[in-house]
Write a protein that holds these residues in place. Structure first.
Motif, PDB file in Angstrom:
ATOM      1  N   PHE A 123       0.818  -1.223   0.000  1.00 40.24           N
ATOM      2  CA  PHE A 123       0.000   0.000   0.000  1.00 40.24           C
ATOM      3  C   PHE A 123       0.851   1.272   0.000  1.00 40.24           C
ATOM      4  CE2 PHE A 123      -2.929  -3.186   1.802  1.00 40.24           C
ATOM      5  CZ  PHE A 123      -3.984  -3.039   0.916  1.00 40.24           C
ATOM      6  N   GLY A 124       2.093   1.172   0.430  1.00 46.72           N
ATOM      7  CA  GLY A 124       2.951   2.361   0.440  1.00 46.72           C
ATOM      8  C   GLY A 124       2.404   3.466   1.306  1.00 46.72           C
ATOM      9  N   THR A 125       1.899   3.110   2.469  1.00 44.25           N
ATOM     10  CA  THR A 125       1.215   4.112   3.315  1.00 44.25           C
ATOM     11  C   THR A 125       2.160   5.203   3.804  1.00 44.25           C
ATOM     12  OG1 THR A 125       1.510   2.574   5.143  1.00 44.25           O
ATOM     13  CG2 THR A 125      -0.654   2.631   4.134  1.00 44.25           C
ATOM     14  N   ARG A 126       3.433   4.871   4.004  1.00 44.03           N
ATOM     15  CA  ARG A 126       4.372   5.899   4.506  1.00 44.03           C
ATOM     16  C   ARG A 126       4.594   7.006   3.475  1.00 44.03           C
ATOM     17  NH1 ARG A 126       9.305   2.659   5.349  1.00 44.03           N
ATOM     18  NH2 ARG A 126       8.215   1.259   3.942  1.00 44.03           N
ATOM     19  N   MET A 127       4.298   6.747   2.231  1.00 41.86           N
ATOM     20  CA  MET A 127       4.453   7.769   1.187  1.00 41.86           C
ATOM     21  C   MET A 127       3.342   8.806   1.225  1.00 41.86           C
ATOM     22  SD  MET A 127       7.082   7.812  -0.702  1.00 41.86           S
ATOM     23  CE  MET A 127       8.489   6.850  -1.273  1.00 41.86           C
ATOM     24  N   GLY A 128       2.318   8.594   2.037  1.00 40.89           N
ATOM     25  CA  GLY A 128       1.243   9.593   2.180  1.00 40.89           C
ATOM     26  C   GLY A 128       0.544   9.858   0.858  1.00 40.89           C
ATOM     27  N   ALA A 129       0.372  11.167   0.536  1.00 36.60           N
ATOM     28  CA  ALA A 129      -0.400  11.553  -0.652  1.00 36.60           C
ATOM     29  C   ALA A 129       0.227  11.041  -1.946  1.00 36.60           C
ATOM     30  CB  ALA A 129      -0.525  13.074  -0.703  1.00 36.60           C
ATOM     31  N   THR A 189       1.043   8.201  -2.752  1.00 35.78           N
ATOM     32  CA  THR A 189       0.466   6.926  -3.180  1.00 35.78           C
ATOM     33  C   THR A 189      -1.063   6.935  -3.173  1.00 35.78           C
ATOM     34  OG1 THR A 189       0.916   6.117  -0.938  1.00 35.78           O
ATOM     35  CG2 THR A 189       2.416   5.396  -2.667  1.00 35.78           C
ATOM     36  N   ASN A 190      -1.651   8.141  -3.185  1.00 35.18           N
ATOM     37  CA  ASN A 190      -3.120   8.191  -3.285  1.00 35.18           C
ATOM     38  C   ASN A 190      -3.603   7.620  -4.612  1.00 35.18           C
ATOM     39  OD1 ASN A 190      -3.471   9.262  -0.799  1.00 35.18           O
ATOM     40  ND2 ASN A 190      -3.827  11.370  -1.476  1.00 35.18           N
TER      41      ASN A 190
END
Ligand SMILES: Nc1ccn([C@@H]2O[C@H](COP(=O)(O)OP(=O)(O)OP(=O)(O)O)[C@@H](O)[C@H]2O)c(=O)n1
Ligand SMILES: C[C@](O)(CO)[C@H](O)COP(=O)(O)O
Length: 221
Positions: free
Chosen positions: A7-13, A15-16
């Motif tokens: 999900f790449g959540t640490r990349m924030g926006a 990876t939206n």
């Protein structure tokens, strides 16, 4: 096998609307930096889950097969097991897709050091001084023979050769590669070798500029 489902959540926006492997660094998506590290490997496969469509098109144009994790995302160990019917038996390169590198290609370095007689997996590691953009500390300690135990002295770069023996005995559908590594450590068959260049962790937004500086430094040497 390229791990590209996360999900790449640490990349924030960032990876939206795109998955982390499609984020550009120095003019190329992260996945292309990973593919370059495995250029000598003939058969390439990536697992996909989060925002797969454009990434899948991109990979097919580069000769990389894809397998979608659906409906559930499987983590790295579960993803590898899910891909084994395509990959076949025996050792496989695996590669995370959120780093950039200088030095010799990861596949070349791993193959040079690989010894299936004594190893179930061989991990490409970096000394802390070789890392950029990495805040998590080390993952392993390596003895003089290259054998690994858990520790803080060596950082896993996300590239390895692994023989996934025993993977079918794991009950959970989704599990981390760490579970397999623990079994290999207990058997004394988890090994490492040190990378010969620099390595930058691009799992988080600050890593992008650090990675571009690292690569620019290499070009200007
Ligand atoms: N269920 C998962 C989790 C991770 N990965 C892949 O494994 C590598 C390391 O993932 P990690 O950074 O731990 O997780 P991400 O989901 O990518 O990112 P975040 O931790 O920010 O959510 C990445 O190449 C990622 O795509 C994967 O294929 N499947
Ligand atoms: C093992 C790993 O690839 C190291 O980078 C990663 O930690 C595993 O991720 P998972 O989400 O725990 O499978």
């Amino acid at each position: 096998m390229f791990f590209a489902a996360g999900f790449g959540t640490r990349m924030g926006a960032l990876t939206n609307s795109q998955p982390k492997p499609m984020i550009p660094v120095a003019g190329q998506p992260l996945i292309d930096h990973a593919i370059a590290q495995m250029a000598q490997v003939d058969r390439k496969l990536a697992n996909l889950h989060y925002r797969p469509d454009a990434l899948e098109t991109h990979l097919h144009a580069r000769g990389v097969q894809t397998i979608r994790e659906f409906p559930d995302i499987l983590e790295t160990g579960g993803g590898l097991r899910n891909a084994l019917p395509i990959l076949g038996d025996g050792p496989v390169f695996t590669m995370n897709t959120d780093a950039v590198w200088t030095g010799t290609a990861a596949a070349t370095q791993l193959l040079r050091a690989w010894d299936p007689e004594k190893m179930d997996a061989l991990l490409l590691l970096a000394r802390p001084s070789q890392t950029r953009g990495h805040t998590g500390g080390g993952d392993f300690e390596m003895d003089t023979s290259g054998r690994l135990t858990r520790g803080r002295g060596a950082v896993y770069t996300g590239a390895q050769i692994i023989n996934p023996i025993g993977i079918d005995q794991i009950a959970e559908p989704a599990f981390s590669l760490n579970l397999l590594w623990e079994k290999m450590i207990a058997r004394g068959r988890l090994f490492g070798t040190y990378h010969d260049g620099l390595w930058c962790d691009v799992g988080h937004p600050k890593g992008l500029a650090i990675a571009e500086d690292m690569l620019a430094g290499q070009r200007h040497v």
